[in-house]
Structure formats: structure tokens, C-alpha cells
Scaffold this active site. Structure first.
Site, PDB file in Angstrom:
ATOM      1  N   LYS A 129       0.940  -1.137  -0.015  1.00 39.02           N
ATOM      2  CA  LYS A 129       0.022   0.025  -0.038  1.00 39.02           C
ATOM      3  C   LYS A 129       1.003   1.266   0.024  1.00 39.02           C
ATOM      4  O   LYS A 129       0.680   2.292  -0.691  1.00 39.02           O
ATOM      5  CB  LYS A 129      -0.930   0.114   1.251  1.00 39.02           C
ATOM      6  N   LYS A 174       3.020  -2.123  11.248  1.00 37.47           N
ATOM      7  CA  LYS A 174       2.006  -2.055  11.870  1.00 37.47           C
ATOM      8  C   LYS A 174       2.015  -2.543  13.331  1.00 37.47           C
ATOM      9  O   LYS A 174       2.861  -3.017  13.867  1.00 37.47           O
ATOM     10  CB  LYS A 174       0.846  -3.033  11.309  1.00 37.47           C
ATOM     11  N   GLY A 215      -2.864   6.195  13.398  1.00 36.11           N
ATOM     12  CA  GLY A 215      -3.876   5.271  14.061  1.00 36.11           C
ATOM     13  C   GLY A 215      -4.342   4.342  13.227  1.00 36.11           C
ATOM     14  O   GLY A 215      -3.939   4.313  12.210  1.00 36.11           O
ATOM     15  N   ASP A 216      -5.442   3.558  13.825  1.00 34.06           N
ATOM     16  CA  ASP A 216      -6.153   2.378  13.091  1.00 34.06           C
ATOM     17  C   ASP A 216      -7.339   2.245  13.837  1.00 34.06           C
ATOM     18  O   ASP A 216      -7.810   3.113  14.680  1.00 34.06           O
ATOM     19  CB  ASP A 216      -5.263   1.461  12.838  1.00 34.06           C
ATOM     20  N   THR A 266      -8.605   8.777   4.539  1.00 29.83           N
ATOM     21  CA  THR A 266      -8.852   7.676   4.024  1.00 29.83           C
ATOM     22  C   THR A 266     -10.325   7.542   3.582  1.00 29.83           C
ATOM     23  O   THR A 266     -10.452   6.886   2.533  1.00 29.83           O
ATOM     24  CB  THR A 266      -8.843   6.569   5.558  1.00 29.83           C
ATOM     25  N   SER A 307      -0.721  10.720   5.610  1.00 24.49           N
ATOM     26  CA  SER A 307       0.245  10.562   6.883  1.00 24.49           C
ATOM     27  C   SER A 307       1.800  10.923   6.384  1.00 24.49           C
ATOM     28  O   SER A 307       2.665  11.791   6.919  1.00 24.49           O
ATOM     29  CB  SER A 307       0.279   9.221   7.431  1.00 24.49           C
TER      30      SER A 307
HETATM   31  P1  NDP Z   1     -12.479   3.100  13.830  1.00 23.49           P
HETATM   32  O1  NDP Z   1     -12.024   2.434  15.370  1.00 23.49           O
HETATM   33  O2  NDP Z   1     -12.386   4.656  13.946  1.00 23.49           O
HETATM   34  O3  NDP Z   1     -13.888   2.498  13.379  1.00 23.49           O
HETATM   35  C1  NDP Z   1     -14.004   1.205  13.365  1.00 23.49           C
HETATM   36  C2  NDP Z   1     -15.405   0.937  12.855  1.00 23.49           C
HETATM   37  O4  NDP Z   1     -15.477  -0.663  12.327  1.00 23.49           O
HETATM   38  C3  NDP Z   1     -16.400   0.945  14.120  1.00 23.49           C
HETATM   39  O5  NDP Z   1     -17.647   1.145  13.586  1.00 23.49           O
HETATM   40  C4  NDP Z   1     -16.289  -0.500  14.706  1.00 23.49           C
HETATM   41  O6  NDP Z   1     -17.802  -0.974  15.220  1.00 23.49           O
HETATM   42  C5  NDP Z   1     -16.091  -1.295  13.300  1.00 23.49           C
HETATM   43  N1  NDP Z   1     -15.624  -2.373  13.778  1.00 23.49           N
HETATM   44  C6  NDP Z   1     -14.296  -2.834  14.182  1.00 23.49           C
HETATM   45  N2  NDP Z   1     -13.981  -4.240  14.484  1.00 23.49           N
HETATM   46  C7  NDP Z   1     -15.152  -4.885  13.981  1.00 23.49           C
HETATM   47  C8  NDP Z   1     -15.527  -6.149  14.309  1.00 23.49           C
HETATM   48  N3  NDP Z   1     -14.645  -7.103  14.712  1.00 23.49           N
HETATM   49  N4  NDP Z   1     -16.527  -6.401  13.678  1.00 23.49           N
HETATM   50  C9  NDP Z   1     -17.489  -5.503  13.104  1.00 23.49           C
HETATM   51  N5  NDP Z   1     -17.434  -4.298  13.135  1.00 23.49           N
HETATM   52  C10 NDP Z   1     -16.088  -3.745  13.593  1.00 23.49           C
HETATM   53  O7  NDP Z   1     -11.189   2.400  12.871  1.00 23.49           O
HETATM   54  P2  NDP Z   1     -11.109   3.074  11.412  1.00 23.49           P
HETATM   55  O8  NDP Z   1     -12.264   3.569  10.655  1.00 23.49           O
HETATM   56  O9  NDP Z   1      -9.983   4.014  11.421  1.00 23.49           O
HETATM   57  O10 NDP Z   1     -10.645   1.731  10.735  1.00 23.49           O
HETATM   58  C11 NDP Z   1     -11.724   0.817   9.993  1.00 23.49           C
HETATM   59  C12 NDP Z   1     -10.837   0.042   9.123  1.00 23.49           C
HETATM   60  O11 NDP Z   1     -10.154   0.913   8.221  1.00 23.49           O
HETATM   61  C13 NDP Z   1      -9.882  -1.121   9.345  1.00 23.49           C
HETATM   62  O12 NDP Z   1      -9.898  -2.019   8.600  1.00 23.49           O
HETATM   63  C14 NDP Z   1      -8.730  -0.101   9.203  1.00 23.49           C
HETATM   64  O13 NDP Z   1      -7.511  -0.922   9.488  1.00 23.49           O
HETATM   65  C15 NDP Z   1      -8.772   0.474   7.871  1.00 23.49           C
HETATM   66  N6  NDP Z   1      -8.037   1.718   7.665  1.00 23.49           N
HETATM   67  C16 NDP Z   1      -7.951   2.499   8.546  1.00 23.49           C
HETATM   68  C17 NDP Z   1      -7.071   3.703   8.224  1.00 23.49           C
HETATM   69  C18 NDP Z   1      -7.209   4.973   8.943  1.00 23.49           C
HETATM   70  O14 NDP Z   1      -6.461   5.800   8.695  1.00 23.49           O
HETATM   71  N7  NDP Z   1      -7.830   5.228  10.198  1.00 23.49           N
HETATM   72  C19 NDP Z   1      -6.423   3.811   7.057  1.00 23.49           C
HETATM   73  C20 NDP Z   1      -6.497   2.751   6.117  1.00 23.49           C
HETATM   74  C21 NDP Z   1      -7.349   1.803   6.481  1.00 23.49           C
HETATM   75  P3  NDP Z   1     -17.543  -0.950  16.873  1.00 23.49           P
HETATM   76  O15 NDP Z   1     -17.705   0.544  17.255  1.00 23.49           O
HETATM   77  O16 NDP Z   1     -18.758  -1.542  17.301  1.00 23.49           O
HETATM   78  O17 NDP Z   1     -16.339  -1.675  17.338  1.00 23.49           O
HETATM   79  O1  2IT Z   2      -4.101   0.815   7.567  1.00 19.88           O
HETATM   80  C1  2IT Z   2      -3.621   2.141   7.176  1.00 19.88           C
HETATM   81  O2  2IT Z   2      -3.198   2.189   6.103  1.00 19.88           O
HETATM   82  C2  2IT Z   2      -3.558   2.694   8.423  1.00 19.88           C
HETATM   83  N1  2IT Z   2      -4.262   2.670   9.577  1.00 19.88           N
HETATM   84  C3  2IT Z   2      -2.788   4.292   8.185  1.00 19.88           C
HETATM   85  C4  2IT Z   2      -1.427   4.191   8.531  1.00 19.88           C
HETATM   86  C5  2IT Z   2      -0.685   5.438   8.669  1.00 19.88           C
HETATM   87  O3  2IT Z   2       0.547   5.368   8.931  1.00 19.88           O
HETATM   88  O4  2IT Z   2      -1.385   6.507   8.404  1.00 19.88           O
END
Ligand code: NDP
Ligand code: 2IT
Length: 448
Positions: free
Chosen positions: A116, A128, A167-168, A211, A380
Site C-alpha cells: 500500500k 503495523k 492510528g487504526d 482515508t 500521513s
Molecule cells: P475506527 O476504530 O474509527 O472504527 C472502526 C469501525 O469498524 C467501528 O464502526 C467498529 O464498530 C467497526 N468494527 C471494528 N471491529 C469490528 C468487528 N470485529 N466487527 C464488526 N465491526 C467492527 O477505525 P477506522 O475507521 O480507523 O478503521 C476501519 C478500517 O479501516 C480498519 O480495517 C482499518 O485497518 C482500516 N483503515 C484505517 C485507516 C485510518 O487511517 N484510520 C487507513 C486505512 C485503512 P465498533 O465500534 O462496534 O467496534
Molecule cells: O491501514 C492504514 O493504512 C492505516 N491505518 C494508516 C496508517 C498510517 O500510517 O497513516
């Protein structure tokens, strides 16, 4: 099934060497399947042992995190940082705090991050980390003490020129602030060691949105170039209601799409009038509540228990933005039966291998995670650039760069797919395009 003997041998060894790591093996399997043609065209890869080296992280640190809860009880969690590959830049990738976190999850995420980050065209290696700590129901003080304890070990392994976490899931602005504060205290250095920081201490405008916005820039370009169509007027379903989901919905709506459903891990809401994002933001970002509350506040909206059912809602575009393997073969079948035209992954590996293959067989436009959600880490990277230059770009400047990067990722992926005799297959395209740069750098840097 892999036909290439070299890839098959390395994959079989990886299976043997990583028992009980199904998510990691799933991610490796998908990348290897995509690389067959490219690897056959490049025998030098086998000579230099590139695939063997790629599946073994540079290092994986595991550590105990001890902290005290509000009742004064001692709590212990496990922390991880997997520094996967630094061929093209310092290690870079998020931290996830969720009870499901284990070595397999961290390694799959680190492995994906390598490709990525390469796709962004920025100089970023892949990493990670995270912990099986569950932030749900914790007070701000507990979150702070956990973050401080976590950083009290992690600080030894990271640095602005070496490894830059972000974050993630479960790690947003609040957590990054506590982590940054502790790093600064321990090192006595104010550096860009983390991204996703507050705007008040070195953060970048548009990182919060990046994102989700990036996902929509990618989706728009994919629809435009592959179907001469656009997001405008489309019915859209978005899973999750965290950082990625919320800003995916915001951009989808501004492009004229109609988002009718969102979810969390407990269930989903449907609002045929179009999701009111200000209500979702209030519940999720301000109150840290549950998506169920949306249906209690918005007349006409309904709540359904259980999150998987969201994929049975008829839509034109599906954007899985919650977590890995949330969209399985049955969900893919339901989406296709209901006429979905495009699926783009905001989460990491949200579709199972069977689901992806089903979409591809049915000629659904499919934007794989490492391409479609790269906007977060790309921004980032832009935050790191601003920190190094000690300047701030405006929102418009960052957003414009983000958009250019996402459009470029789509085209790199499309071109690489065509080169490997898989026109239109962006899974192959993204994997090949991401891999190429990393492999070429590894070849040039010698054997180590
Ligand atoms: P958040 O913590 O902000 O939100 C996560 C969301 O996904 C919540 O609605 C949560 O629900 C739900 N969720 C988490 N775990 C589960 C599960 N096991 N089953 C069902 N729902 C679930 O995280 P992000 O929005 O940052 O991340 C979401 C996805 O995007 C992840 O896969 C992450 O790796 C990916 N990502 C994030 C990036 C970023 O910059 N933040 C960049 C690229 C990818 P609940 O509150 O009920 O747990
Ligand atoms: O999955 C991802 O790409 C992220 N959670 C963001 C990673 C980052 O360094 O901004």
C-alpha cells in the site's frame, strides 16, 4: 492454487513457519496469486530470494503493557510492533487497539502496508502495531494511562527517521495525543514521530478525512475510467461508523451519492432518506455511542441487530469500512444478486478471498484495500513532509495532493493489471504495482 513453483514453495514454507496465523497467510496468499505472471517474467526475483525475504518481517517486537485502571487494579495487555519492510522508506503504519489483536492480525496488516505504502509513490516502508487492549467503556484517564504505558516500551523502537506509527481501529486523535506526549517526555524531543497528530502540535489538515475521502476519489476514478460513470446518483452502503466510514460517507454525499446504511460491530441502521451524517458524527465522534442510537433519533430510520446483514441491502456501490473478513461469499452473492456495480475497500482485507473471486468472476468493479484505502497513509506521508519542512499546507493543498495520489494509484494499478495479462483486475494490478517498487529497491540494496 499457485502454478508457479517458486511462489508455491515459498508459500508452503510460509504456511509451515506461521501456524495459527490465518489472516497473515490469507494476505500472503492473495498477493502471491496476483504475482504469478510478474514473477515468471522476472527470474532475478527468485535468484535474490525476494519472496522469502518479503514474507519475513524485518522484526516483530512483542511486549507487556502494564497499567492501572480507575479502581486501582493492575491490568496487563500485550503490545506489538511489526516492522515489516523498509526497502523504500522508514517503517510506517498504524496502531490498532482492539481485543481481537494478535500476531496474525498485526502481521497481515504490516504485510499489506508494505505494498500500500509503495503505491502511494511516497518514500514509506511498511509496519503495523497495536494491542489487544479494548478501549470500549474505558475512561479518558484509563486511555491515557494505557497509552503512556504502551509508549513506555514502544519509544525504544520508533523515531521520525526510523518508524512512524499512526492510528487504526481504536486509535484516533485522542490516543495519538497521549502517545505523542509520552514519546516527547521520554525522548525530550519534539519530532514527527507519529502522524494523525492534532493540528495544534504538528498534525496535517485533511488527515482525519483522508482515508474516507481517498476511497471516494479512487472509486470515482474507477467508475469514470472503467464504466464511464460516476458516484452521483448512486445508492451506497457503507459498513462501519468509525473514522474511515464517516469520511467516506461525507465525500460520497458531496459527490452526489445517496448513502442509505452504516453499521458498527453490533448492528446496522438503514435510512432510505439518506444518512444524516451530522447525527452519526454526534453519536460516534462526540458521545462515543452506538450506531443503534441513530434510529432512536432519526424518524424513519431502522436498526437491525447483527452487522453482516448490511450486505443484503440493495445498492449500486458497497464500501466495506469496518474490519477484516466482514464481507464473505454469501454477502458477495447477495450484493451481486441485488445488482451492485462497484465494491471498494475502505477497511483492510474486508472481503474474504472467496468474496473477491466472486466479484471478479461477475465483472463487478473491485477496488482492493491496498489501493483504495491508501489515502490515509498517503496523507500521513504528507504530514511527515510538512513536519520535516516545519510548515503547514492548507486543507485545499493537502486535499489536492491526496486526490492526485488516489487517481495515480488507480492508473498504476490498471496499467500493471494490463501488463500482467489481467486487464481490469485491480487486485492483480495493485499487488503488482506495489510489489514492483519494493522488489526493485530490494534488488538494488543488496542481500541482507
Ligand atoms: P475506527 O476504530 O474509527 O472504527 C472502526 C469501525 O469498524 C467501528 O464502526 C467498529 O464498530 C467497526 N468494527 C471494528 N471491529 C469490528 C468487528 N470485529 N466487527 C464488526 N465491526 C467492527 O477505525 P477506522 O475507521 O480507523 O478503521 C476501519 C478500517 O479501516 C480498519 O480495517 C482499518 O485497518 C482500516 N483503515 C484505517 C485507516 C485510518 O487511517 N484510520 C487507513 C486505512 C485503512 P465498533 O465500534 O462496534 O467496534
Ligand atoms: O491501514 C492504514 O493504512 C492505516 N491505518 C494508516 C496508517 C498510517 O500510517 O497513516
Amino acid at each position: 492454487m499457485l502454478r508457479n513453483a517458486y511462489l508455491k514453495r515459498v508459500y508452503d514454507d510460509t504456511v509451515r513457519n506461521n501456524p495459527s496465523q490465518p489472516e497473515f497467510l490469507q494476505a500472503v496468499g492473495e498477493v502471491f496469486e496476483s504475482l504469478e505472471t510478474y514473477v515468471e517474467m522476472h527470474p532475478e526475483l527468485e535468484k535474490a530470494g525476494i519472496m522469502e525475504r518479503l514474507v519475513e518481517p524485518d522484526r516483530m517486537v512483542t511486549f507487556r503493557v502494564t497499567w492501572e485502571d480507575d479502581q486501582g487494579r493492575v491490568q496487563v495487555n500485550r503490545g506489538f510492533r511489526c516492522q515489516f519492510n523498509a526497502a523504500i522508506g522508514p517503517y510506517k503504519g498504524g496502531l490498532r487497539f482492539h481485543p481481537s489483536v494478535n500476531a496474525s492480525i498485526i502481521k497481515f496488516l504490516g504485510f499489506e502496508q508494505v505494498f500500500k505504502n509503495s503505491l502511494t509513490s511516497l518514500p514509506l516502508g511498511g509496519a503495523k502495531g497495536g494491542s489487544n487492549f479494548d478501549p470500549k467503556g474505558k475512561s479518558d484517564n484509563e486511555i491515557m494511562r494505557f497509552c503512556q504505558a504502551f509508549m513506555s516500551e514502544l519509544y525504544r523502537h520508533i523515531g521520525a527517521q526510523c518508524d512512524v506509527p499512526a492510528g487504526d481501529i481504536g486509535v484516533g486523535g485522542r490516543e495519538i495525543g497521549f502517545l505523542f506526549g509520552q514519546y516527547k517526555r521520554l525522548r525530550n524531543q519534539f519530532t514527527g514521530v507519529l502522524t494523525g497528530k492534532s493540528l495544534r502540535f504538528g498534525g496535517s489538515l485533511a488527515r482525519t478525512e483522508a482515508t474516507g475521502y481517498g476511497l471516494l476519489y479512487f472509486t470515482e476514478e474507477m467508475l469514470h475510467c472503467m464504466k464511464n460513470d460516476s458516484v452521483a446518483g448512486k445508492t451506497i452502503v457503507v459498513s462501519g461508523s468509525g473514522n474511515v466510514a464517516i469520511y467516506a460517507v461525507e465525500k460520497a454525499q458531496s459527490l452526489g451519492g445517496k448513502v442509505i446504511a452504516m453499521s458498527d460491530s453490533a448492528g446496522y441502521v438503514v435510512d432510505e432518506n439518506g444518512i444524516q451524517l451530522d447525527v452519526v458524527k454526534q453519536i460516534k465522534e462526540v458521545e462515543r455511542g452506538r450506531i443503534r442510537e441513530y434510529a432512536e433519533r432519526v424518524p424513519g430510520a431502522k436498526y437491525v441487530e447483527g452487522c453482516r446483514g448490511i450486505w443484503t441491502i440493495p445498492c449500486d456501490i458497497a464500501l466495506p469500512c469496518a474490519t477484516q473478513n466482514e464481507l464473505d461469499l454469501d454477502s458477495a452473492k447477495a450484493l451481486v444478486r441485488n445488482g451492485v456495480m462497484a465494491v471498494a475497500e475502505g477497511a483492510n482485507m474486508p472481503s474474504t478471498t472467496e468474496a473477491i473471486n466472486y466479484f471478479l468472476e461477475h465483472k463487478i468493479l473491485f477496488g482492493p484495500a491496498k489501493a483504495a484505502n491508501a489515502g490515509g497513509v498517503a496523507t500521513s506521508g504528507l504530514e511527515m513532509t510538512q513536519n520535516s519542512m516545519r510548515i503547514h499546507w492548507t486543507f485545499e493543498e493537502v486535499d489536492k495532493k491526496l486526490k492526485d495520489i488516489m487517481v495515480n494509484i488507480f492508473h498504476q494499478s490498471e496499467e500493471a493489471a494490463a501488463e500482467c495479462n489481467a486487464p481490469g483486475n485491480l487486485v492483480v494490478g495493485a499487488n503488482v504495482a506495489g510489489f514492483k517498487k519494493v522488489a526493485t529497491a530490494m534488488l538494488a540494496e543488496g542481500i541482507y
